[in-house]
Design a protein around this motif. Sequence first.
Motif, PDB file in Angstrom:
ATOM      1  N   ILE A  10       0.862  -1.172   0.000  1.00 50.69           N
ATOM      2  CA  ILE A  10       0.000   0.000   0.000  1.00 50.69           C
ATOM      3  C   ILE A  10       0.904   1.229   0.000  1.00 50.69           C
ATOM      4  N   LEU A  11       0.315   2.369  -0.274  1.00 50.50           N
ATOM      5  CA  LEU A  11       1.051   3.622  -0.332  1.00 50.50           C
ATOM      6  C   LEU A  11       1.915   3.819   0.912  1.00 50.50           C
ATOM      7  N   ALA A  12       3.169   4.177   0.710  1.00 54.41           N
ATOM      8  CA  ALA A  12       4.160   4.468   1.751  1.00 54.41           C
ATOM      9  C   ALA A  12       4.805   3.227   2.366  1.00 54.41           C
ATOM     10  N   ASP A  13       4.426   2.010   1.913  1.00 56.96           N
ATOM     11  CA  ASP A  13       5.124   0.805   2.361  1.00 56.96           C
ATOM     12  C   ASP A  13       6.561   0.832   1.844  1.00 56.96           C
ATOM     13  N   LEU A  14       7.433   0.113   2.534  1.00 60.66           N
ATOM     14  CA  LEU A  14       8.806  -0.074   2.064  1.00 60.66           C
ATOM     15  C   LEU A  14       8.912  -1.413   1.354  1.00 60.66           C
ATOM     16  N   ALA A  15       9.572  -1.409   0.221  1.00 60.95           N
ATOM     17  CA  ALA A  15       9.833  -2.640  -0.527  1.00 60.95           C
ATOM     18  C   ALA A  15      11.337  -2.789  -0.674  1.00 60.95           C
ATOM     19  N   THR A  16      11.813  -4.018  -0.658  1.00 64.57           N
ATOM     20  CA  THR A  16      13.232  -4.293  -0.832  1.00 64.57           C
ATOM     21  C   THR A  16      13.497  -4.642  -2.284  1.00 64.57           C
ATOM     22  N   VAL A  17      14.478  -3.985  -2.883  1.00 61.61           N
ATOM     23  CA  VAL A  17      14.841  -4.230  -4.278  1.00 61.61           C
ATOM     24  C   VAL A  17      15.456  -5.626  -4.385  1.00 61.61           C
ATOM     25  N   LEU A  18      14.910  -6.419  -5.297  1.00 59.41           N
ATOM     26  CA  LEU A  18      15.345  -7.805  -5.468  1.00 59.41           C
ATOM     27  C   LEU A  18      16.612  -7.905  -6.312  1.00 59.41           C
ATOM     28  N   ASP A  19      17.254  -9.082  -6.232  1.00 64.36           N
ATOM     29  CA  ASP A  19      18.425  -9.382  -7.058  1.00 64.36           C
ATOM     30  C   ASP A  19      17.969  -9.611  -8.497  1.00 64.36           C
ATOM     31  N   LYS A  20      18.888  -9.901  -9.392  1.00 62.88           N
ATOM     32  CA  LYS A  20      18.586 -10.037 -10.811  1.00 62.88           C
ATOM     33  C   LYS A  20      17.855 -11.321 -11.171  1.00 62.88           C
ATOM     34  N   GLY A  21      17.720 -12.237 -10.231  1.00 65.30           N
ATOM     35  CA  GLY A  21      17.057 -13.500 -10.555  1.00 65.30           C
ATOM     36  C   GLY A  21      17.857 -14.268 -11.588  1.00 65.30           C
ATOM     37  N   ASP A  22      17.188 -14.739 -12.629  1.00 66.60           N
ATOM     38  CA  ASP A  22      17.838 -15.528 -13.681  1.00 66.60           C
ATOM     39  C   ASP A  22      18.312 -14.690 -14.860  1.00 66.60           C
ATOM     40  N   LEU A  23      18.222 -13.372 -14.750  1.00 66.12           N
ATOM     41  CA  LEU A  23      18.634 -12.515 -15.872  1.00 66.12           C
ATOM     42  C   LEU A  23      20.122 -12.669 -16.145  1.00 66.12           C
ATOM     43  N   VAL A  24      20.460 -12.819 -17.418  1.00 69.08           N
ATOM     44  CA  VAL A  24      21.856 -12.938 -17.852  1.00 69.08           C
ATOM     45  C   VAL A  24      21.998 -12.152 -19.143  1.00 69.08           C
ATOM     46  N   LYS A  25      23.100 -11.440 -19.272  1.00 71.30           N
ATOM     47  CA  LYS A  25      23.439 -10.767 -20.518  1.00 71.30           C
ATOM     48  C   LYS A  25      24.896 -11.092 -20.798  1.00 71.30           C
ATOM     49  N   ASP A  26      25.125 -11.912 -21.827  1.00 66.72           N
ATOM     50  CA  ASP A  26      26.481 -12.357 -22.141  1.00 66.72           C
ATOM     51  C   ASP A  26      27.422 -11.178 -22.340  1.00 66.72           C
ATOM     52  N   GLY A  27      28.591 -11.253 -21.705  1.00 65.66           N
ATOM     53  CA  GLY A  27      29.605 -10.220 -21.822  1.00 65.66           C
ATOM     54  C   GLY A  27      29.381  -9.028 -20.909  1.00 65.66           C
ATOM     55  N   TYR A  28      28.384  -9.129 -20.009  1.00 73.74           N
ATOM     56  CA  TYR A  28      28.053  -8.016 -19.128  1.00 73.74           C
ATOM     57  C   TYR A  28      27.865  -8.500 -17.702  1.00 73.74           C
ATOM     58  N   ASP A  29      28.097  -7.614 -16.759  1.00 73.70           N
ATOM     59  CA  ASP A  29      27.828  -7.866 -15.343  1.00 73.70           C
ATOM     60  C   ASP A  29      26.636  -7.027 -14.925  1.00 73.70           C
ATOM     61  N   PHE A  30      25.751  -7.621 -14.139  1.00 72.99           N
ATOM     62  CA  PHE A  30      24.607  -6.905 -13.591  1.00 72.99           C
ATOM     63  C   PHE A  30      25.117  -5.939 -12.532  1.00 72.99           C
ATOM     64  N   VAL A  31      24.684  -4.655 -12.607  1.00 73.52           N
ATOM     65  CA  VAL A  31      25.172  -3.653 -11.651  1.00 73.52           C
ATOM     66  C   VAL A  31      24.048  -2.976 -10.868  1.00 73.52           C
ATOM     67  N   GLY A  32      22.810  -3.369 -11.101  1.00 78.89           N
ATOM     68  CA  GLY A  32      21.705  -2.801 -10.341  1.00 78.89           C
ATOM     69  C   GLY A  32      20.495  -2.534 -11.203  1.00 78.89           C
ATOM     70  N   TRP A  33      19.625  -1.669 -10.702  1.00 78.29           N
ATOM     71  CA  TRP A  33      18.350  -1.365 -11.341  1.00 78.29           C
ATOM     72  C   TRP A  33      18.210   0.132 -11.537  1.00 78.29           C
ATOM     73  N   ASN A  34      17.319   0.527 -12.435  1.00 79.54           N
ATOM     74  CA  ASN A  34      17.039   1.931 -12.666  1.00 79.54           C
ATOM     75  C   ASN A  34      15.587   2.070 -13.101  1.00 79.54           C
ATOM     76  N   THR A  35      14.994   3.211 -12.808  1.00 78.24           N
ATOM     77  CA  THR A  35      13.610   3.450 -13.212  1.00 78.24           C
ATOM     78  C   THR A  35      13.491   3.736 -14.703  1.00 78.24           C
ATOM     79  N   SER A  36      14.617   3.897 -15.387  1.00 79.21           N
ATOM     80  CA  SER A  36      14.628   4.154 -16.822  1.00 79.21           C
ATOM     81  C   SER A  36      15.549   3.148 -17.509  1.00 79.21           C
ATOM     82  N   GLY A  37      15.121   2.627 -18.637  1.00 80.23           N
ATOM     83  CA  GLY A  37      15.923   1.654 -19.369  1.00 80.23           C
ATOM     84  C   GLY A  37      17.261   2.180 -19.831  1.00 80.23           C
ATOM     85  N   ASP A  38      17.362   3.499 -20.018  1.00 80.92           N
ATOM     86  CA  ASP A  38      18.629   4.086 -20.467  1.00 80.92           C
ATOM     87  C   ASP A  38      19.552   4.468 -19.309  1.00 80.92           C
ATOM     88  N   GLY A  39      19.130   4.149 -18.075  1.00 80.27           N
ATOM     89  CA  GLY A  39      19.969   4.423 -16.906  1.00 80.27           C
ATOM     90  C   GLY A  39      19.931   5.859 -16.430  1.00 80.27           C
TER      91      GLY A  39
END
Length: 114
Positions: A10-39
């Motif tokens: 609900i509004l104002a609750d705190l949520a914990t940002v999850l890990d990448k799960g099974d996401l993989v991108k060859d030749g890249y390391d996962f470095v976090g999340w962003n609200t925009s796809g372009d970072g």
Amino acid sequence: MAPIDSEDYILADLATVLDKGDLVKDGYDFVGWNTSGDGKGVPYNVGEQLTIVDNITLFAQWKAQPIDPVNPGKPVDDSNKGSLNGLNLPKTGAQYDAHYFSNTGLNFRNIYLI
């Protein structure tokens, strides 16, 4: 598959940002999340808390893994590195052509590490 938080908030609750799960991108390391796809939005690290103000979609952010210029296609061996203006290079036994440094702001004709 991207992780999905199945909790109900609900509004104002705190949520914990999850890990990448099974996401993989060859030749890249996962470095976090962003609200925009372009970072260019709001960055979030795994485990960080965010306050729920509306539905939110986070986009995975990736950093290219360094390429060994001596053996392209292989990740750089971290145990034998030097550094030049933030570049990680094998300490010895390599020659680098100027094009390797073209996006670094450095101007060299050839670099020899002996």
